[in-house]
Scaffold this active site. Structure first.
Site, short mmCIF file in Angstrom:
data_model
loop_
_atom_site.label_atom_id
_atom_site.label_comp_id
_atom_site.label_asym_id
_atom_site.label_seq_id
_atom_site.Cartn_x
_atom_site.Cartn_y
_atom_site.Cartn_z
N GLU A 227 1.33 87.24 -12.02
CA GLU A 227 0.51 87.64 -10.87
C GLU A 227 0.61 86.59 -9.77
O GLU A 227 0.75 86.93 -8.59
CB GLU A 227 -0.94 87.82 -11.30
CG GLU A 227 -1.17 89.04 -12.18
CD GLU A 227 -2.55 89.11 -12.79
OE1 GLU A 227 -2.91 90.19 -13.30
OE2 GLU A 227 -3.27 88.09 -12.78
N GLY B 233 -6.52 93.14 -8.72
CA GLY B 233 -7.94 92.89 -8.91
C GLY B 233 -8.22 91.42 -9.16
O GLY B 233 -7.38 90.55 -8.94
N GLY C 271 -4.34 95.17 -14.76
CA GLY C 271 -5.74 95.31 -15.13
C GLY C 271 -6.29 96.67 -14.77
O GLY C 271 -5.60 97.53 -14.20
N SER C 272 -7.56 96.88 -15.06
CA SER C 272 -8.16 98.21 -14.90
C SER C 272 -8.22 98.64 -13.44
O SER C 272 -7.98 99.82 -13.12
CB SER C 272 -9.56 98.23 -15.52
OG SER C 272 -10.40 97.27 -14.90
N GLY D 16 -6.40 89.86 -18.25
CA GLY D 16 -5.38 90.66 -18.92
C GLY D 16 -4.18 89.86 -19.39
O GLY D 16 -3.26 90.41 -19.98
N LYS E 187 -8.42 84.88 -12.24
CA LYS E 187 -7.69 86.04 -12.72
C LYS E 187 -7.08 85.69 -14.07
O LYS E 187 -7.00 84.53 -14.44
CB LYS E 187 -6.58 86.44 -11.73
CG LYS E 187 -7.13 86.92 -10.39
CD LYS E 187 -6.04 87.20 -9.35
CE LYS E 187 -4.91 88.04 -9.87
NZ LYS E 187 -5.38 89.34 -10.42
#
Length: 222
Positions: A107, A86, A29-30, A101, A98
């Site tokens: 994850e 994140g 992610g970002s 993405g 989460k």
């Protein structure tokens, strides 16, 4: 301070949790991308990293950071020293959602293979109750209708993420309109539905420490 700058600050702060000589788990992610940029400044101090997605693996490789498969890494070091990623939301109990993405399953696996999970977020991710952000569920395609019906029973409005396939070859169902008061119970209930690979609630694999970027700097929640 912009949201982007807050992400950069927490990414830099996360470097303090990286154990020299270790293999580091890296999320997707970002904000995780900001951490990859920061990690590149100390790439010679670590053995390498395990990526939670193909996109993250590519980002690490572009910076010259060696990428290990998780099985290889665990056989080498037992457990990863730290997993840094994140979140889409977090509540007062450090429960997360989460998967915005689409990498939630990998994850969760990498987080489980790590000694410590450091979650890096900006202050916009803090909520009183999880559910404002649509909850992703990774689903084996043949179970689509079954899982959508089950999600509807819990008061959610499910929709298939259009044109998206996970790195595992599955679909994502995003569930809107939820109010998740008991994150562990809801995570367990969804994961018991046949065809669900996993859902985006991270309570059993929740954060050990949350680093939250604010206008006044980085706040540590532990």
């Amino acid at each position: 301070m912009t949201q982007d700058q807050m992400k950069e600050k927490v990414a830099e702060a996360a470097l303090a949790y990286v154990v020299k000589g270790s293999i580091v788990g890296v999320g997707t992610g970002s904000t995780a991308n900001k951490f990859i940029d920061a990690l590149a400044t100390m790439k010679d101090d670590i053995q390498g990293a395990v990526a939670s997605s193909e996109a993250t693996a590519e980002g690490l490789k572009k910076h010259g950071i060696p990428v290990f498969e998780l099985n290889e890494a665990l056989e080498k070091v037992g457990k990863l020293s730290v997993y840094i990623d994140g979140a889409d939301e977090f509540d007062g109990g450090k429960n997360l959602t989460k998967g915005g993405g689409g990498a939630l399953t990998r994850e969760k696996i990498v987080a489980a293979g790590s000694e410590k999970f450091i979650c890096i977020v900006d202050e916009s991710k803090k909520v009183d109750m999880l559910g404002a952000f649509p909850l992703p569920i990774e689903v084996i395609p043949m179970a689509r209708a079954l899982v959508m019906a089950e999600a509807s029973k819990h008061g959610g409005e499910p929709e298939v993420r259009a044109g998206f396939t996970t790195d595992n070859g599955n679909i994502i169902i995003d569930v809107h309109g939820l109010q998740i008061a008991d994150a562990p119970a809801f995570e367990a209930a969804l994961n018991h539905v046949p065809g669900v690979v996993t859902n985006g609630i991270f309570s059993f694999q929740g954060a050990d420490v949350i680093l939250m970027g604010t206008q006044d700097g980085v706040v540590v929640i532990d």
